[in-house]
Design a protein around this motif. Structure first.
Motif, mmCIF file in Angstrom:
data_model
loop_
_atom_site.group_PDB
_atom_site.id
_atom_site.type_symbol
_atom_site.label_atom_id
_atom_site.label_comp_id
_atom_site.label_asym_id
_atom_site.label_seq_id
_atom_site.Cartn_x
_atom_site.Cartn_y
_atom_site.Cartn_z
ATOM 1 N N SER A 144 3.652 6.089 -5.520
ATOM 2 C CA SER A 144 3.367 6.410 -6.901
ATOM 3 C C SER A 144 2.478 7.144 -7.107
ATOM 4 O O SER A 144 2.524 8.400 -8.078
ATOM 5 N N ASP A 145 1.426 7.383 -6.134
ATOM 6 C CA ASP A 145 0.199 8.205 -6.656
ATOM 7 C C ASP A 145 0.664 9.424 -6.252
ATOM 8 O O ASP A 145 0.446 10.474 -6.930
ATOM 9 N N ASP A 152 0.915 -1.187 0.004
ATOM 10 C CA ASP A 152 0.068 -0.021 -0.102
ATOM 11 C C ASP A 152 0.827 1.235 0.033
ATOM 12 O O ASP A 152 0.413 2.062 -0.653
ATOM 13 N N LYS A 212 3.897 1.421 -1.211
ATOM 14 C CA LYS A 212 4.513 1.618 -2.831
ATOM 15 C C LYS A 212 3.465 2.448 -3.730
ATOM 16 O O LYS A 212 3.627 2.929 -4.491
ATOM 17 N N LYS A 213 2.253 1.921 -3.709
ATOM 18 C CA LYS A 213 1.067 2.438 -4.226
ATOM 19 C C LYS A 213 0.948 3.958 -4.011
ATOM 20 O O LYS A 213 0.622 4.825 -4.841
#
Length: 179
Positions: free
Chosen positions: A43-44, A37, A39-40
């Motif tokens: 990136s967001d 989560d 990592k996500k």
């Protein structure tokens, strides 16, 4: 925002390592999910930064310390470990030396140093070779400190099948000079 995300990731990784040590698979799975989560989220966050660039570029602060800073911080940590100063005074002194030093770790470092001064090596929070060298210098190559670092090296070799090669060379040199 990036610093917060980075801090969460670092602490989650530390917690994961501890969960491996205590062999808690449910906790390991949860922590891996949290890391995914993060990592996500990272990136967001990068996408948002491209759309809304920061108004000010920030300088990256180095977490490396000079030899003199290591020496001064170690002197304070040794005083704290020996009970010569209070935690509050130690925090103030260390922040004067390096404002980026993780003060919240002082208590943990103090406990670790108490054990090292008593000749007890531990697996876990290992001092890097340059910090260990300063500790050895500050204690005049105390045999108990050398014993503790040797014991620490052995524990890492047993559990992880690895050692700190720089520290090993330093200990060999010290012990070679005593013979």
């Amino acid at each position: 925002m990036n610093k917060v995300i980075e801090s969460i990731a670092i602490n989650t990784k530390k917690a994961y390592k501890e969960s491996v040590i205590i062999e808690n698979e449910k906790l390991q799975d949860l922590l891996i999910t949290i890391l995914a989560d993060i990592k996500k989220l990272e990136s967001d966050n990068k996408i948002v930064e491209k759309i809304v660039p920061e108004t000010q570029t920030k300088k990256k602060t180095s977490t490396r310390y000079t030899y003199e800073q290591i020496k001064a911080i170690t002197a304070v940590e040794l005083k704290l470990a020996k009970g010569l100063i209070s935690l509050k005074d130690a925090e103030e002194e260390v922040l004067k030396i390096s404002p980026t030093f993780p003060i919240h770790n002082l208590t943990q470092y103090s406990k670790k140093l108490k054990n090292i001064l008593s000749g007890i090596g531990e697996y876990g929070l290992a001092f890097p070779a340059n910090w260990a060298e300063v500790i050895l210098e500050a204690t005049n190559n105390d045999p108990l400190v050398i014993k503790a670092f040797r014991q620490q090296q052995n524990l890492y070799k047993e559990k992880d099948n690895r050692i700190n090669k720089k520290l090993e060379a330093l200990l060999d040199k010290i012990e070679g000079n005593k013979l």
